[in-house]
Design a protein around this motif. Structure first.
Motif, short mmCIF file in Angstrom:
data_model
loop_
_atom_site.label_atom_id
_atom_site.label_comp_id
_atom_site.label_asym_id
_atom_site.label_seq_id
_atom_site.Cartn_x
_atom_site.Cartn_y
_atom_site.Cartn_z
N TRP A 157 -5.24 -0.74 -7.14
CA TRP A 157 -6.57 -0.15 -7.03
C TRP A 157 -6.56 0.98 -6.01
O TRP A 157 -5.81 0.97 -5.05
CB TRP A 157 -7.61 -1.20 -6.63
N ASN B 95 -7.88 3.20 -2.93
CA ASN B 95 -8.53 2.90 -1.65
C ASN B 95 -9.51 4.03 -1.30
O ASN B 95 -9.17 5.20 -1.41
CB ASN B 95 -7.49 2.77 -0.53
N THR C 138 -3.38 2.01 8.16
CA THR C 138 -3.61 1.93 6.73
C THR C 138 -3.26 3.29 6.12
O THR C 138 -3.07 4.28 6.85
CB THR C 138 -5.07 1.59 6.37
N CYS D 33 -5.21 5.22 4.83
CA CYS D 33 -6.29 6.16 5.14
C CYS D 33 -5.98 6.99 6.38
O CYS D 33 -6.68 7.96 6.67
CB CYS D 33 -7.60 5.42 5.36
N ASP E 180 -13.50 -0.75 -2.14
CA ASP E 180 -12.28 -1.03 -2.90
C ASP E 180 -12.52 -2.17 -3.89
O ASP E 180 -13.07 -3.22 -3.54
CB ASP E 180 -11.13 -1.42 -1.96
N CYS F 94 -10.55 6.04 0.93
CA CYS F 94 -10.28 6.77 2.17
C CYS F 94 -11.08 8.07 2.16
O CYS F 94 -11.72 8.43 1.16
CB CYS F 94 -8.79 7.09 2.28
N ALA G 42 -13.53 0.72 3.23
CA ALA G 42 -12.75 -0.22 2.43
C ALA G 42 -13.62 -1.20 1.64
O ALA G 42 -13.13 -1.85 0.71
CB ALA G 42 -11.79 -0.99 3.33
N SER H 211 -3.66 0.50 -3.10
CA SER H 211 -3.15 -0.82 -2.73
C SER H 211 -2.78 -1.56 -4.00
O SER H 211 -3.27 -1.24 -5.09
CB SER H 211 -4.18 -1.62 -1.94
N LEU I 173 0.84 -1.19 0.00
CA LEU I 173 0.00 0.00 0.00
C LEU I 173 0.88 1.23 0.00
O LEU I 173 2.03 1.20 0.43
CB LEU I 173 -0.98 0.01 1.18
#
Length: 276
Positions: free
Chosen positions: A156, A158, A265, A267, A190, A160, A187, A138, A129
């Motif tokens: 892809w 994410n 993460t 985010c 995603d 957030c 999430a 990610s 990520l």
């Protein structure tokens, strides 16, 4: 066409990274392409967002064309969920309409080669990520690229806080003109919706938009939506974004990882932005 909420929105709140004078070096900052930045004037304030043609080139082409035609001017936020997202982009302001253009093929994922490393990238299990521009991303492990025909791996966006996504109906290839701003991370979207950009400035505005399913009248609206490049020079804000490939941004991420521990993460980190 209404965006279905497939899971409860995550309760993470991204922290705003402070920008110290020491970090504010020219090499740590980039000027985004004004042809990929939209300026949304709403009745609640201004939102500035950067579009990411790497992640979703066809969706960016559609949105950019609709913006330039004035299609989005005056459209309302007709469906807004407090801890989820704010949806707009429908000429009927109901979730049932779209443009006169054909629907778009989904761009839930994109292919990333070794010429496009993730900014501040890190491993999470077998995946990676990080960021591409301001967009949190990610990806499959880069090491898998040597085993693929195109020497690339699936990646892809994410969903957030602040990420822009295209709304669709049940058909994955039914996105047209409607889109949404994420108010909080989720999430579950995603790889099931197309992420195509992220708010650089004005997330507080997004979170202040009137809520409802549907939103009761009067609904908040986008007074005008313009490409940054199309604004007159004397009305064009100066936008600087911290380069997510820079040492300064990596230091912010490392600090946040230490604070969050295993739950971290991408985010959990805002990309610092300077607007003048």
């Amino acid at each position: 066409m209404k965006l279905a909420m497939t899971a409860a929105a995550l309760a993470l709140v991204a922290t705003t990274a402070s920008v110290s004078a020491a970090a504010a070096q020219t090499s740590d900052w980039r000027t985004p392409d004004p042809n990929n930045v939209i300026v949304v004037e709403t009745n609640k304030g201004r939102i500035i967002a950067e579009l990411d043609p790497v992640a979703a080139p066809n969706h960016i082409q559609r949105v950019r064309g609709l913006v330039k035609s004035g299609f989005y001017d005056g459209l309302t936020f007709f469906r807004v969920i407090s801890d989820f997202m704010a949806q707009t982009g429908d000429p009927k302001n109901t979730g049932e309409g779209g443009s006169d253009q054909p629907n778009l093929t989904a761009e839930f994922t994109f292919r990333r080669g070794m010429d496009l490393p993730l900014g501040a990238g890190s491993k999470v299990g077998s995946a990676e990520l990080g960021w591409i521009g301001a967009l949190p991303v990610s990806s499959q492990n880069s090491a898998l690229a040597v085993m693929t025909a195109d020497r690339k791996v699936a990646s892809w966006g994410n969903f957030c806080s602040g990420v822009l996504g295209m709304a669709r109906a049940g058909d994955p290839d039914s996105a047209n003109s409607q889109f949404f701003f994420m108010r909080q991370p989720n999430a579950s979207l995603d790889k099931t919706y197309t992420a195509f950009g992220r708010v650089l400035s004005g997330l507080d505005v997004v979170r202040n938009i009137k809520t409802g399913e549907p939103v009761p009248n009067p609904q908040d609206k986008m007074i005008s939506v313009k490409m940054l490049a199309d604004l007159p020079a004397d009305k064009r804000p100066s936008v600087q974004v911290m380069d997510t490939r820079s040492a300064a941004f990596k230091a912010l991420v490392t600090k946040r990882q230490a604070e969050m521990g295993p739950s971290f993460t991408n985010c959990d980190v805002d990309v610092p932005v300077q607007i003048k």
